[in-house]
Design a protein around this motif. Structure first.
Motif, PDB file in Angstrom:
ATOM      1  N   GLN A 185      40.367  33.041  31.378  1.00  0.00           N
ATOM      2  CA  GLN A 185      39.129  33.400  32.073  1.00  0.00           C
ATOM      3  C   GLN A 185      38.923  34.903  32.009  1.00  0.00           C
ATOM      4  N   ARG A 186      37.684  35.293  31.844  1.00  0.00           N
ATOM      5  CA  ARG A 186      37.350  36.717  31.829  1.00  0.00           C
ATOM      6  C   ARG A 186      36.106  36.948  32.669  1.00  0.00           C
ATOM      7  N   TYR A 187      36.096  38.073  33.356  1.00  0.00           N
ATOM      8  CA  TYR A 187      34.898  38.475  34.085  1.00  0.00           C
ATOM      9  C   TYR A 187      34.713  39.978  33.922  1.00  0.00           C
TER      10      TYR A 187
ATOM     11  N   LEU B 180      40.903  39.792  33.611  1.00  0.00           N
ATOM     12  CA  LEU B 180      41.316  38.867  32.558  1.00  0.00           C
ATOM     13  C   LEU B 180      42.470  38.035  33.106  1.00  0.00           C
ATOM     14  N   THR B 181      42.333  36.720  33.050  1.00  0.00           N
ATOM     15  CA  THR B 181      43.347  35.820  33.598  1.00  0.00           C
ATOM     16  C   THR B 181      44.003  35.039  32.467  1.00  0.00           C
ATOM     17  N   PHE B 182      45.330  34.942  32.504  1.00  0.00           N
ATOM     18  CA  PHE B 182      46.101  34.263  31.466  1.00  0.00           C
ATOM     19  C   PHE B 182      46.747  32.997  32.013  1.00  0.00           C
TER      20      PHE B 182
ATOM     21  N   VAL C 232      50.412  36.944  40.846  1.00  0.00           N
ATOM     22  CA  VAL C 232      50.199  35.599  41.357  1.00  0.00           C
ATOM     23  C   VAL C 232      49.198  34.842  40.483  1.00  0.00           C
ATOM     24  N   SER C 233      48.064  35.478  40.166  1.00  0.00           N
ATOM     25  CA  SER C 233      47.036  34.822  39.349  1.00  0.00           C
ATOM     26  C   SER C 233      47.196  35.102  37.857  1.00  0.00           C
ATOM     27  N   HIS C 234      48.194  35.927  37.475  1.00  0.00           N
ATOM     28  CA  HIS C 234      48.415  36.326  36.076  1.00  0.00           C
ATOM     29  C   HIS C 234      47.189  37.029  35.503  1.00  0.00           C
ATOM     30  N   SER C 235      46.644  37.954  36.268  1.00  0.00           N
ATOM     31  CA  SER C 235      45.405  38.629  35.876  1.00  0.00           C
ATOM     32  C   SER C 235      45.626  40.126  35.707  1.00  0.00           C
TER      33      SER C 235
ATOM     34  N   MET D 154      38.734  37.592  50.601  1.00  0.00           N
ATOM     35  CA  MET D 154      39.216  38.612  49.672  1.00  0.00           C
ATOM     36  C   MET D 154      40.225  38.065  48.658  1.00  0.00           C
ATOM     37  N   ASN D 155      40.526  36.778  48.709  1.00  0.00           N
ATOM     38  CA  ASN D 155      41.553  36.203  47.834  1.00  0.00           C
ATOM     39  C   ASN D 155      41.112  36.265  46.375  1.00  0.00           C
ATOM     40  N   SER D 156      41.868  36.999  45.550  1.00  0.00           N
ATOM     41  CA  SER D 156      41.482  37.180  44.151  1.00  0.00           C
ATOM     42  C   SER D 156      41.710  35.935  43.308  1.00  0.00           C
ATOM     43  N   ARG D 157      42.449  34.950  43.841  1.00  0.00           N
ATOM     44  CA  ARG D 157      42.683  33.731  43.073  1.00  0.00           C
ATOM     45  C   ARG D 157      41.485  32.794  43.090  1.00  0.00           C
TER      46      ARG D 157
END
Length: 519
Positions: free
Chosen positions: A180-182, A198-200, A232-235, A490-493
């Motif tokens: 995922q990308r934003y 960027l999430t892996f 935690v989110s691999h971002s 505020m949770n980034s996940r």
């Protein structure tokens, strides 16, 4: 469905939040939250074992405590705080240690500890009742997620903390994949105050990430900012120091050298996005941003000259003349016959065929912060109140913030999701119709059950509820000043959100629900 925004003035206020059932608070409860959103089974544990026997109502019936005992006992007891520290990435054969000794109780009560595994291959663990959990990472054939809850009990109240980690094979030849990308590639109308993420699909080696790992440029000019990693989110996150320019094309570049914890490199790549605003995209060979009123060189195959009676959609290969009786759907390269309106949907923000009886004025969303929400979603289920709620949420996430004693960096903007909206609205309607206030539905459903029933295949979720607030601004202020609700916001996940508010016959009159989730 009830009128969602018929809002009477109500002054009695009550609130609750759930991170997969792990957080609950109201206007009179001193509560804490870990905001770990992978707490599905802990919700069953806590509500099943404690909620049935520990409830109270105060003098006017405005509050419920999910883990309360009696009115007077509850008010004289402070809930304990569960806390976990540890590392989030391991390789098969390593010793994993999760430390819960930082948990505490302000009353000085003796704490009881219980560790529960809620995700991943079942592990043989023999020290579940200690304040620290340790075990050997098992052999796995692919990166594997494992999650635990630490449940602490002071004899009267309970608190739950969640912790997720990844175990990778000792020998792993699979490179990390970008999931995922934003902002997304070629996304337009991106807010100028944005955090690139960027999430892996697996954990990355933090030692491989530096300031060159993720860069943002404009016409080869490097945009100053900071690079960070969320284990935690691999971002990987890039936060610009300054707000970006309006109507400007930016290039995101994932640099070389980024690796997973087994040493496999991620594939470098780059892509563009455009911020909101009516300015031409540089070096695009003459195409305009639609309806921005600007003009490029005539006859370049992709521009429009203001007031010349000719309009074209960039790169769709099909011009239409407003008065020629034909109309084309942007991007499909095909004309449709006048009168059938098959190329346009009324009220979708696209001009219809002139004089066909179904013209609509283009909808301007530039005053909202809708994040990565697609036009399809906006057309399908969003009204002005939904846009207002999403804007308030995304504006809140764009800032660093303290939620109680926890500090949060700015988080990527959320996208609206129709399924989450349906789940949230249905729960608000249930509370309004049946005069109750709880994360647990009348049918015993949890927030996760309702989100699943709405068709959303979630990986993690959270829920905020409130009652009695008369408008979106006031309920958001209430949530942001409550640590648990604020932590969900505020949770980034979380990647998606849907919200619903219903005015009914319940005690508080108006009931609010926010559902957060990621797939």
């Amino acid at each position: 469905m009830k009128d969602k925004y018929n809002l009477p003035m109500i002054t009695t206020v009550a609130m609750l939040c759930a991170a997969a059932g792990g957080c609950g608070s109201d206007s009179e409860t001193n509560s804490s939250s870990t905001n770990d959103t992978e707490q599905r089974e802990a919700a069953n544990y806590s509500s099943g074992q404690y909620e049935a026997e520990h409830r109270y109502n105060d003098n006017n019936g405005t509050s419920k405590g999910r883990y309360s005992r009696s009115r007077w006992d509850w008010r004289s007891n402070t809930r304990p705080v569960a806390d976990i520290s540890g590392t989030h990435t391991f390789i098969s054969g390593e010793t994993i240690v999760l430390d819960g000794s930082g948990s505490y109780d302000e009353d000085g009560d003796t704490l009881r500890y219980y560790w529960r595994q809620v995700r991943g291959p079942r592990l043989a663990i023999d020290n579940r009742f200690n304040d620290t959990l340790s075990f050997i990472a098992p052999e796995v054939n692919e990166p594997t997620q494992v999650a635990f809850y630490l449940i602490v009990f002071d004899g009267m109240s309970v608190d739950i903390a969640g912790f997720s980690l990844q175990i990778s094979p000792a020998v792993d030849g699979t490179p990390p994949t970008l999931t995922q990308r934003y902002p997304a590639a070629d996304q337009t109308s991106v807010p100028t105050k944005v955090e690139v993420s960027l999430t892996f699909d697996e954990a990355l080696s933090e030692n491989s990430i530096d300031e060159s790992s993720l860069t943002l440029t404009n016409s080869d000019t490097l945009i100053p900012g900071s690079v960070s990693y969320d284990d935690v989110s691999h971002s990987i996150l890039f936060t610009p120091y300054n707000e970006l320019a309006e109507g400007t094309q930016y290039t995101v570049t994932l640099g070389s050298g980024v690796q997973d914890i087994a040493g496999n490199p991620a594939q470098p790549e780059s892509w563009e996005f455009v911020t909101a605003g009516a300015i031409d995209i540089p070096d695009d060979s003459g195409d305009d941003i639609p309806d921005d009123g600007s003009d490029d060189t005539p006859n370049d195959g992709g521009d429009d000259q203001p007031d010349d009676g000719t309009d074209d959609t960039p790169d769709d290969g099909a011009d239409d003349n407003p008065d020629d009786g034909t109309d084309d759907n942007p991007g499909d390269g095909a004309d449709d016959s006048p009168g059938n309106d098959s190329g346009d949907n009324p009220d979708n923000g696209t001009d219809d065929n002139p004089d066909d009886g179904s013209d609509d004025t283009p909808i301007d969303n530039s005053n909202y912060n809708l994040g990565p929400t697609t036009q399809q979603t906006i057309n399908a289920c969003m009204d002005e109140a939904d846009k207002q709620m999403l804007t308030l949420v995304n504006n809140a996430r764009a800032q660093t913030r303290s939620c109680g004693t926890e500090s949060y960096q700015s988080a990527p903007a959320l996208a609206w999701n129709c399924q989450l909206e349906n789940a949230a609205t249905a729960h608000s309607e249930s509370m309004a119709d049946n005069n109750y206030f709880s994360h647990t539905g009348q049918d015993g459903s949890s927030p996760g059950d309702r989100i699943t029933a709405a068709g959303y295949n979630w990986r993690t979720y959270g829920e905020n509820i409130a009652a009695g607030y008369r408008d979106a601004e006031s309920v958001m202020n209430g949530w942001l000043t409550s640590p648990g609700h604020c932590a969900n916001l505020m949770n980034s996940r979380f990647k998606d959100i849907g919200a619903g508010v219903v005015n009914g016959t319940g005690t508080y009159g108006i009931y609010w629900t926010q559902n957060f989730a990621a797939q």
